[in-house]
Each structure stands twice: as structure tokens, then as C-alpha cells.
Design a protein around this motif. Structure first.
Motif, PDB file in Angstrom:
ATOM      1  N   ASP A  29       0.861  -1.178   0.000  1.00 44.35           N
ATOM      2  CA  ASP A  29       0.000   0.000   0.000  1.00 44.35           C
ATOM      3  C   ASP A  29       0.903   1.236   0.000  1.00 44.35           C
ATOM      4  O   ASP A  29       1.727   1.387   0.900  1.00 44.35           O
ATOM      5  CB  ASP A  29      -0.893  -0.009   1.239  1.00 44.35           C
ATOM      6  CG  ASP A  29      -1.787   1.209   1.299  1.00 44.35           C
ATOM      7  OD1 ASP A  29      -1.481   2.134   2.076  1.00 44.35           O
ATOM      8  OD2 ASP A  29      -2.788   1.241   0.561  1.00 44.35           O
ATOM      9  N   PRO A  30       0.752   2.124  -0.993  1.00 46.79           N
ATOM     10  CA  PRO A  30       1.639   3.286  -1.079  1.00 46.79           C
ATOM     11  C   PRO A  30       1.623   4.185   0.166  1.00 46.79           C
ATOM     12  O   PRO A  30       2.681   4.647   0.606  1.00 46.79           O
ATOM     13  CB  PRO A  30       1.126   4.051  -2.302  1.00 46.79           C
ATOM     14  CG  PRO A  30       0.423   3.024  -3.121  1.00 46.79           C
ATOM     15  CD  PRO A  30      -0.158   2.043  -2.145  1.00 46.79           C
ATOM     16  N   ALA A  31       0.468   4.409   0.735  1.00 48.29           N
ATOM     17  CA  ALA A  31       0.396   5.276   1.921  1.00 48.29           C
ATOM     18  C   ALA A  31       1.103   4.623   3.111  1.00 48.29           C
ATOM     19  O   ALA A  31       1.887   5.275   3.819  1.00 48.29           O
ATOM     20  CB  ALA A  31      -1.058   5.588   2.267  1.00 48.29           C
ATOM     21  N   ASP A  32       0.843   3.337   3.322  1.00 49.21           N
ATOM     22  CA  ASP A  32       1.513   2.626   4.407  1.00 49.21           C
ATOM     23  C   ASP A  32       3.019   2.568   4.178  1.00 49.21           C
ATOM     24  O   ASP A  32       3.801   2.658   5.128  1.00 49.21           O
ATOM     25  CB  ASP A  32       0.970   1.199   4.548  1.00 49.21           C
ATOM     26  CG  ASP A  32      -0.391   1.151   5.214  1.00 49.21           C
ATOM     27  OD1 ASP A  32      -0.788   2.151   5.849  1.00 49.21           O
ATOM     28  OD2 ASP A  32      -1.059   0.103   5.111  1.00 49.21           O
ATOM     29  N   SER A  33       3.423   2.402   2.916  1.00 52.94           N
ATOM     30  CA  SER A  33       4.857   2.312   2.644  1.00 52.94           C
ATOM     31  C   SER A  33       5.546   3.642   2.922  1.00 52.94           C
ATOM     32  O   SER A  33       6.658   3.665   3.458  1.00 52.94           O
ATOM     33  CB  SER A  33       5.123   1.854   1.212  1.00 52.94           C
ATOM     34  OG  SER A  33       4.797   2.851   0.287  1.00 52.94           O
ATOM     35  N   ASP A  34       4.889   4.754   2.580  1.00 52.51           N
ATOM     36  CA  ASP A  34       5.459   6.066   2.901  1.00 52.51           C
ATOM     37  C   ASP A  34       5.585   6.252   4.407  1.00 52.51           C
ATOM     38  O   ASP A  34       6.602   6.743   4.904  1.00 52.51           O
ATOM     39  CB  ASP A  34       4.604   7.192   2.310  1.00 52.51           C
ATOM     40  CG  ASP A  34       4.721   7.297   0.802  1.00 52.51           C
ATOM     41  OD1 ASP A  34       5.669   6.714   0.222  1.00 52.51           O
ATOM     42  OD2 ASP A  34       3.859   7.957   0.184  1.00 52.51           O
ATOM     43  N   ASP A  35       4.563   5.839   5.133  1.00 49.91           N
ATOM     44  CA  ASP A  35       4.603   5.938   6.596  1.00 49.91           C
ATOM     45  C   ASP A  35       5.720   5.064   7.165  1.00 49.91           C
ATOM     46  O   ASP A  35       6.465   5.490   8.054  1.00 49.91           O
ATOM     47  CB  ASP A  35       3.269   5.517   7.211  1.00 49.91           C
ATOM     48  CG  ASP A  35       2.150   6.502   6.918  1.00 49.91           C
ATOM     49  OD1 ASP A  35       2.440   7.648   6.516  1.00 49.91           O
ATOM     50  OD2 ASP A  35       0.978   6.115   7.090  1.00 49.91           O
ATOM     51  N   LEU A  36       5.839   3.849   6.644  1.00 45.94           N
ATOM     52  CA  LEU A  36       6.869   2.939   7.128  1.00 45.94           C
ATOM     53  C   LEU A  36       8.262   3.489   6.831  1.00 45.94           C
ATOM     54  O   LEU A  36       9.153   3.422   7.685  1.00 45.94           O
ATOM     55  CB  LEU A  36       6.696   1.553   6.489  1.00 45.94           C
ATOM     56  CG  LEU A  36       7.705   0.487   6.896  1.00 45.94           C
ATOM     57  CD1 LEU A  36       7.699   0.248   8.412  1.00 45.94           C
ATOM     58  CD2 LEU A  36       7.415  -0.812   6.146  1.00 45.94           C
ATOM     59  N   LEU A  37       8.439   4.048   5.658  1.00 48.64           N
ATOM     60  CA  LEU A  37       9.734   4.643   5.315  1.00 48.64           C
ATOM     61  C   LEU A  37      10.068   5.782   6.269  1.00 48.64           C
ATOM     62  O   LEU A  37      11.185   5.868   6.782  1.00 48.64           O
ATOM     63  CB  LEU A  37       9.734   5.142   3.869  1.00 48.64           C
ATOM     64  CG  LEU A  37      11.032   5.800   3.402  1.00 48.64           C
ATOM     65  CD1 LEU A  37      12.187   4.805   3.417  1.00 48.64           C
ATOM     66  CD2 LEU A  37      10.849   6.383   2.008  1.00 48.64           C
ATOM     67  N   GLN A  38       9.093   6.634   6.528  1.00 50.28           N
ATOM     68  CA  GLN A  38       9.313   7.765   7.427  1.00 50.28           C
ATOM     69  C   GLN A  38       9.669   7.288   8.836  1.00 50.28           C
ATOM     70  O   GLN A  38      10.611   7.779   9.449  1.00 50.28           O
ATOM     71  CB  GLN A  38       8.081   8.659   7.478  1.00 50.28           C
ATOM     72  CG  GLN A  38       8.265   9.854   8.392  1.00 50.28           C
ATOM     73  CD  GLN A  38       7.060  10.764   8.412  1.00 50.28           C
ATOM     74  OE1 GLN A  38       6.135  10.607   7.637  1.00 50.28           O
ATOM     75  NE2 GLN A  38       7.071  11.727   9.301  1.00 50.28           N
ATOM     76  N   VAL A  39       8.932   6.312   9.340  1.00 53.31           N
ATOM     77  CA  VAL A  39       9.200   5.795  10.684  1.00 53.31           C
ATOM     78  C   VAL A  39      10.575   5.137  10.737  1.00 53.31           C
ATOM     79  O   VAL A  39      11.304   5.281  11.722  1.00 53.31           O
ATOM     80  CB  VAL A  39       8.082   4.812  11.104  1.00 53.31           C
ATOM     81  CG1 VAL A  39       8.434   4.081  12.373  1.00 53.31           C
ATOM     82  CG2 VAL A  39       6.766   5.545  11.270  1.00 53.31           C
ATOM     83  N   CYS A  63      13.489  -1.597   9.188  1.00 52.17           N
ATOM     84  CA  CYS A  63      12.235  -1.459   8.449  1.00 52.17           C
ATOM     85  C   CYS A  63      11.377  -2.713   8.605  1.00 52.17           C
ATOM     86  O   CYS A  63      10.186  -2.623   8.925  1.00 52.17           O
ATOM     87  CB  CYS A  63      12.545  -1.200   6.980  1.00 52.17           C
ATOM     88  SG  CYS A  63      11.100  -0.999   5.945  1.00 52.17           S
ATOM     89  N   ARG A  64      11.964  -3.867   8.388  1.00 46.98           N
ATOM     90  CA  ARG A  64      11.217  -5.124   8.494  1.00 46.98           C
ATOM     91  C   ARG A  64      10.661  -5.309   9.910  1.00 46.98           C
ATOM     92  O   ARG A  64       9.500  -5.673  10.092  1.00 46.98           O
ATOM     93  CB  ARG A  64      12.113  -6.301   8.113  1.00 46.98           C
ATOM     94  CG  ARG A  64      11.371  -7.619   8.076  1.00 46.98           C
ATOM     95  CD  ARG A  64      12.270  -8.800   7.789  1.00 46.98           C
ATOM     96  NE  ARG A  64      13.150  -9.034   8.919  1.00 46.98           N
ATOM     97  CZ  ARG A  64      14.470  -9.136   8.844  1.00 46.98           C
ATOM     98  NH1 ARG A  64      15.069  -9.049   7.686  1.00 46.98           N
ATOM     99  NH2 ARG A  64      15.194  -9.340   9.919  1.00 46.98           N
TER     100      ARG A  64
END
Length: 168
Positions: A29-39, A63-64
């Protein structure tokens, strides 16, 4: 652990495109991936890493682990809502509709894969990593990567065939 050195910061910046793709492979999911990258980046900047750490391996591991924490915290209702929101609407145009439906089937198949298989498949099939590179980045034995990719491909093929038969 110490804060990031200037060398580690530079390597992290260079690793961001691959890390972003990895986030997308985990979340689907693009939104979740952006959030995960930021975190992930925030965690790396706040907590740092050992001076001798391999930046790419360390970043992918953080990340994982953050994603595993996230999926453990989600409940069934949230996942159901997300899949309903992601369902495609109506299409116009024959060829475009068929391509969109095929892409939706592949996306659904990828989302149905366990995250370990999806991550391995993305690393090898999408990013073009060798099995050895994927094994190093995901910190698992090369045989595990080969097995996960094979199982992911088989599951995806079966899923696509099942969807094809269901629509006929």
C-alpha cells in the motif's frame, strides 16, 4: 549505538530509493509504505546504529522489524476495511479494463502472500537483486530466499489461475 556518522547518513540517503521499494513490497500500500519509510528513517536518525554496521542491511532490518510490529498491532476489522477501500471501481475501455483487471489480480495475489515471501519476491523479481544480495539484505540464508521466491511464484501463479477460472 551512536548517532549516524556523516558516511552513514550519506549511505542512508543513497539507500532510500531501495528502502522505499522494500517498504512498498512489505506493505503493498503506497500510503503505508510512505509511513513505514518515514518511521524507519526517523528511528535510524534517533537511535543511530553501530559505527561498523552495514547501512543497507541495518536499515532493511529496522524497516522489516517495524513492519512486523505494525502488522501485529492491526486487527481484522482494519484489514477488512483496507481491502474494501482498495477494491477497484468501474472501468471504461476494453483493453485498459483488461490490463487494469490483470494488474488488480496480480496485486491481490501479492497482497495474499505472506510478507516474507512478498519481500523476497520483490527483491529478486522487481528490484533485480541476486538471491545472495536478497539473502544478505533480508538477513536470511540464501536457501531460504530461494525457497520463499519459489513458493511465492507458485502461490501467485495458482492465485492468478484461480482468479482467471473464477471470472470465466
Amino acid at each position: 549505538m551512536t548517532s549516524l556518522t556523516s558516511r552513514q547518513r550519506k549511505e542512508l540517503v543513497e539507500e532510500l530509493p531501495k528502502l522505499k521499494r522494500f517498504c512498498l513490497s512489505l506493505t503493498a500500500d503506497p500510503a503505508d509504505s510512505d509511513d513505514l519509510l518515514q518511521v524507519t528513517v526517523q528511528r535510524l536518525l534517533e537511535k543511530g546504529m553501530p559505527a561498523d554496521a552495514h547501512v543497507a542491511k541495518w536499515a532493511h532490518r529496522v524497516c522489516r522489524n517495524l513492519w512486523i510490529d505494525e502488522i501485529r498491532s492491526r486487527d481484522v476489522r482494519y484489514r477488512y476495511i483496507q481491502t474494501e477501500i482498495a477494491s477497484p471501481g468501474g472501468f471504461t475501455g476494453g483493453a485498459t479494463a483488461e490490463h487494469s483487471m490483470q494488474l488488480d489480480r496480480v496485486s491481490e495475489g501479492m497482497e495474499a502472500l505472506p510478507h516474507e515471501q512478498r519481500a523476497a519476491l520483490i527483491k529478486v523479481a522487481v528490484e533485480g537483486c541476486s538471491y545472495a544480495e536478497a539473502a544478505e539484505l533480508l538477513e536470511v540464508p540464501i536457501g531460504t530466499i530461494m525457497s520463499r521466491v519459489a513458493r511465492a511464484r507458485k502461490s501467485l501463479a495458482e492465485s492468478l489461475e484461480w482468479n482467471k477460472q473464477r471470472e470465466a
